[in-house]
Design a protein around this motif. Structure first.
Motif, PDB file in Angstrom:
ATOM      1  N   HIS A  72      -0.516  -2.649  -2.322  1.00  0.00           N
ATOM      2  CA  HIS A  72      -0.507  -1.986  -3.630  1.00  0.00           C
ATOM      3  C   HIS A  72      -0.395  -0.471  -3.463  1.00  0.00           C
ATOM      4  N   THR A  73      -1.132   0.084  -2.508  1.00  0.00           N
ATOM      5  CA  THR A  73      -1.103   1.528  -2.278  1.00  0.00           C
ATOM      6  C   THR A  73       0.273   1.981  -1.812  1.00  0.00           C
ATOM      7  N   TYR A  74       0.887   1.198  -0.930  1.00  0.00           N
ATOM      8  CA  TYR A  74       2.267   1.523  -0.512  1.00  0.00           C
ATOM      9  C   TYR A  74       3.194   1.591  -1.717  1.00  0.00           C
ATOM     10  N   SER A  75       3.033   0.656  -2.646  1.00  0.00           N
ATOM     11  CA  SER A  75       3.916   0.632  -3.820  1.00  0.00           C
ATOM     12  C   SER A  75       3.704   1.861  -4.691  1.00  0.00           C
ATOM     13  N   LEU A  76       2.467   2.332  -4.785  1.00  0.00           N
ATOM     14  CA  LEU A  76       2.181   3.524  -5.588  1.00  0.00           C
ATOM     15  C   LEU A  76       2.797   4.772  -4.959  1.00  0.00           C
ATOM     16  N   ILE A  77       2.693   4.882  -3.628  1.00  0.00           N
ATOM     17  CA  ILE A  77       3.284   6.035  -2.935  1.00  0.00           C
ATOM     18  C   ILE A  77       4.780   6.092  -3.192  1.00  0.00           C
ATOM     19  N   HIS A  78       5.450   4.957  -3.048  1.00  0.00           N
ATOM     20  CA  HIS A  78       6.891   4.920  -3.254  1.00  0.00           C
ATOM     21  C   HIS A  78       7.245   5.099  -4.726  1.00  0.00           C
ATOM     22  N   ASP A  79       6.433   4.552  -5.608  1.00  0.00           N
ATOM     23  CA  ASP A  79       6.688   4.668  -7.042  1.00  0.00           C
ATOM     24  C   ASP A  79       6.636   6.125  -7.510  1.00  0.00           C
ATOM     25  N   ASP A  80       5.820   6.932  -6.846  1.00  0.00           N
ATOM     26  CA  ASP A  80       5.661   8.337  -7.229  1.00  0.00           C
ATOM     27  C   ASP A  80       6.758   9.244  -6.677  1.00  0.00           C
ATOM     28  N   LYS A  93      -5.263  13.240  -8.450  1.00  0.00           N
ATOM     29  CA  LYS A  93      -4.994  14.031  -7.250  1.00  0.00           C
ATOM     30  C   LYS A  93      -3.482  14.183  -7.073  1.00  0.00           C
ATOM     31  N   PRO A  94      -3.042  15.221  -6.330  1.00  0.00           N
ATOM     32  CA  PRO A  94      -1.606  15.347  -6.050  1.00  0.00           C
ATOM     33  C   PRO A  94      -1.088  14.089  -5.351  1.00  0.00           C
ATOM     34  N   THR A  95       0.103  13.654  -5.732  1.00  0.00           N
ATOM     35  CA  THR A  95       0.672  12.461  -5.115  1.00  0.00           C
ATOM     36  C   THR A  95       0.983  12.717  -3.645  1.00  0.00           C
ATOM     37  N   ASN A  96       1.178  11.643  -2.909  1.00  0.00           N
ATOM     38  CA  ASN A  96       1.311  11.727  -1.458  1.00  0.00           C
ATOM     39  C   ASN A  96       2.435  12.664  -1.024  1.00  0.00           C
ATOM     40  N   HIS A  97       3.575  12.566  -1.695  1.00  0.00           N
ATOM     41  CA  HIS A  97       4.708  13.396  -1.265  1.00  0.00           C
ATOM     42  C   HIS A  97       4.503  14.869  -1.604  1.00  0.00           C
ATOM     43  N   LYS A  98       3.640  15.156  -2.583  1.00  0.00           N
ATOM     44  CA  LYS A  98       3.330  16.545  -2.897  1.00  0.00           C
ATOM     45  C   LYS A  98       2.456  17.177  -1.809  1.00  0.00           C
ATOM     46  N   VAL A  99       1.682  16.353  -1.126  1.00  0.00           N
ATOM     47  CA  VAL A  99       0.785  16.846  -0.075  1.00  0.00           C
ATOM     48  C   VAL A  99       1.449  16.815   1.296  1.00  0.00           C
ATOM     49  N   PHE A 100       2.153  15.734   1.603  1.00  0.00           N
ATOM     50  CA  PHE A 100       2.667  15.530   2.960  1.00  0.00           C
ATOM     51  C   PHE A 100       4.189  15.617   3.071  1.00  0.00           C
ATOM     52  N   GLY A 101       4.881  15.728   1.939  1.00  0.00           N
ATOM     53  CA  GLY A 101       6.336  15.760   1.964  1.00  0.00           C
ATOM     54  C   GLY A 101       6.926  14.377   1.778  1.00  0.00           C
ATOM     55  N   GLU A 102       8.180  14.338   1.321  1.00  0.00           N
ATOM     56  CA  GLU A 102       8.819  13.064   0.985  1.00  0.00           C
ATOM     57  C   GLU A 102       8.994  12.153   2.195  1.00  0.00           C
ATOM     58  N   CYS A 103       9.382  12.719   3.327  1.00  0.00           N
ATOM     59  CA  CYS A 103       9.627  11.907   4.517  1.00  0.00           C
ATOM     60  C   CYS A 103       8.347  11.212   4.969  1.00  0.00           C
ATOM     61  N   THR A 104       7.262  11.968   5.116  1.00  0.00           N
ATOM     62  CA  THR A 104       5.990  11.389   5.556  1.00  0.00           C
ATOM     63  C   THR A 104       5.449  10.406   4.532  1.00  0.00           C
ATOM     64  N   ALA A 105       5.597  10.726   3.253  1.00  0.00           N
ATOM     65  CA  ALA A 105       5.124   9.813   2.209  1.00  0.00           C
ATOM     66  C   ALA A 105       5.859   8.476   2.278  1.00  0.00           C
ATOM     67  N   THR A 106       7.164   8.537   2.478  1.00  0.00           N
ATOM     68  CA  THR A 106       7.950   7.301   2.587  1.00  0.00           C
ATOM     69  C   THR A 106       7.472   6.471   3.775  1.00  0.00           C
ATOM     70  N   LEU A 107       7.265   7.129   4.915  1.00  0.00           N
ATOM     71  CA  LEU A 107       6.814   6.426   6.111  1.00  0.00           C
ATOM     72  C   LEU A 107       5.384   5.910   5.955  1.00  0.00           C
ATOM     73  N   GLY A 109       4.049   4.849   3.191  1.00  0.00           N
ATOM     74  CA  GLY A 109       4.184   3.615   2.422  1.00  0.00           C
ATOM     75  C   GLY A 109       4.681   2.471   3.284  1.00  0.00           C
ATOM     76  N   ASP A 110       5.692   2.734   4.098  1.00  0.00           N
ATOM     77  CA  ASP A 110       6.221   1.699   4.987  1.00  0.00           C
ATOM     78  C   ASP A 110       5.144   1.177   5.931  1.00  0.00           C
ATOM     79  N   ALA A 111       4.367   2.113   6.500  1.00  0.00           N
ATOM     80  CA  ALA A 111       3.334   1.738   7.463  1.00  0.00           C
ATOM     81  C   ALA A 111       2.206   0.950   6.796  1.00  0.00           C
ATOM     82  N   LEU A 112       1.875   1.295   5.560  1.00  0.00           N
ATOM     83  CA  LEU A 112       0.848   0.549   4.836  1.00  0.00           C
ATOM     84  C   LEU A 112       1.307  -0.878   4.534  1.00  0.00           C
ATOM     85  N   GLN A 113       2.595  -1.035   4.251  1.00  0.00           N
ATOM     86  CA  GLN A 113       3.111  -2.381   4.011  1.00  0.00           C
ATOM     87  C   GLN A 113       2.963  -3.230   5.270  1.00  0.00           C
ATOM     88  N   ALA A 114       3.319  -2.665   6.419  1.00  0.00           N
ATOM     89  CA  ALA A 114       3.167  -3.400   7.671  1.00  0.00           C
ATOM     90  C   ALA A 114       1.692  -3.692   7.957  1.00  0.00           C
TER      91      ALA A 114
END
Length: 298
Positions: A72-80, A93-107, A109-114
């Motif tokens: 679910h958390t991975y889906s929220l990161i990607h949804d944002d 709170k600031p969304t993941n990509h606002k804090v860590f950047g789009e590339c890291t946020a995407t990864l 989410g991917d890592a949380l799915q795995a």
């Protein structure tokens, strides 16, 4: 039963367990940031309480429930992300990509799915009726909920129709995948976790599926209502974002009064589904949970 006390006890169990994951730096920090950003923890609590109702214990479903929460958390990161909803706030709170950047946020989410599947397949429990079968069953349920028949498929149809009007039937089909799929997974995986005590009772699995389907629709309609009438401070994200994005919602289709009636209708159906099953434990908490979500303000 003191529902509020039971809810808080279950939530604390989940929070404590999730806090053990991803303690490192770099990518793990980004994963942990969103995973521990708060939230109601409805999905893992549902998994634990369905396991308890089906004759098991809450702890036996903890790994399965936390696996759903990771997904679910991975889906929220990607949804944002900017390519999706381009949101700047999530849970206040600031969304993941606002804090860590789009590339890291995407990864992240991917890592949380795995990690979700790793957590489900590594679960330990007293499953006398086939331990490996129980974990495989849970992983299969989760995969179906996450893929094109579930959450990703719903998100695809939702983004494909951005700015385009939907009928209520179309909107319900989308939301049943986007929201309902993971709720179904949590409830059904909770029943599967009870296999430590007996073979799965089909009436319980059927009830879990039907309960979650109706709970998911009630939850989404209430969410659409809160995007209009909610308090931004409580809701944790800007109010009116659906309207500004010209998205069709239940409120734009039906109005607030009819939405309220739909929420109560779907909640009643969810509770009726529970009563159709033979529960070794009690399903009283699950009925109270459905009632509480129907009137939630966050």
């Amino acid at each position: 039963m003191d529902f509020a006390k039971e809810m808080e006890t279950a939530r604390r169990i989940v929070e404590d367990y999730l806090g053990r994951f991803f303690a490192g730096e770099g990518l793990e920090e980004a994963m942990r940031y969103s995973l521990l950003a708060g939230g109601k923890r409805i999905r893992p609590i549902l998994a634990m309480k369905f396991c308890q109702a089906a004759g098991g214990s809450m702890e036996e479903a903890l790994d399965f429930g936390c696996a759903v929460e990771m997904l679910h958390t991975y889906s929220l990161i990607h949804d944002d992300l900017p390519c999706m909803d381009n949101d700047a706030l999530r849970r206040g709170k600031p969304t993941n990509h606002k804090v860590f950047g789009e590339c890291t946020a995407t990864l992240a989410g991917d890592a949380l799915q795995a990690a979700a599947f790793q957590t489900a397949l590594s679960a330990k429990g007293p499953w006398r009726h086939g331990g490996e079968l129980c974990k495989v069953m849970a992983a299969k349920i989760l995969a179906e909920a996450a893929g094109f028949h579930g959450m990703c498929g719903g998100q695809y149809w939702d983004t494909l129709g951005d700015g385009q009007p939907h009928t209520e039937r179309e909107l319900t089909a989308i939301n049943d995948k986007k929201t309902g799929a993971l709720l179904r997974a949590a409830c059904m995986m909770g029943v599967a976790a009870s296999m430590g005590h007996r073979e799965v009772e089909e009436t319980c699995m059927d009830a879990a599926r039907e309960y979650a389907t109706n709970l998911g629709l009630a939850f989404q309609i209430r969410d659409d209502m809160l995007d209009v009438i909610g308090d931004a401070g409580e809701f944790g994200k800007p109010i009116g974002s659906d309207a500004s994005n010209e998205k069709t919602t239940y409120v734009t289709l039906l109005g607030l009064e009819a939405c309220e009636a739909r929420v109560l209708e779907y909640t009643a159906r969810a509770k009726e589904a529970l009563r159709a099953a033979v529960w070794p434990g009690s399903a009283e908490f699950l009925e109270s949970l459905a009632d509480s979500l129907a009137v939630r303000t966050v």
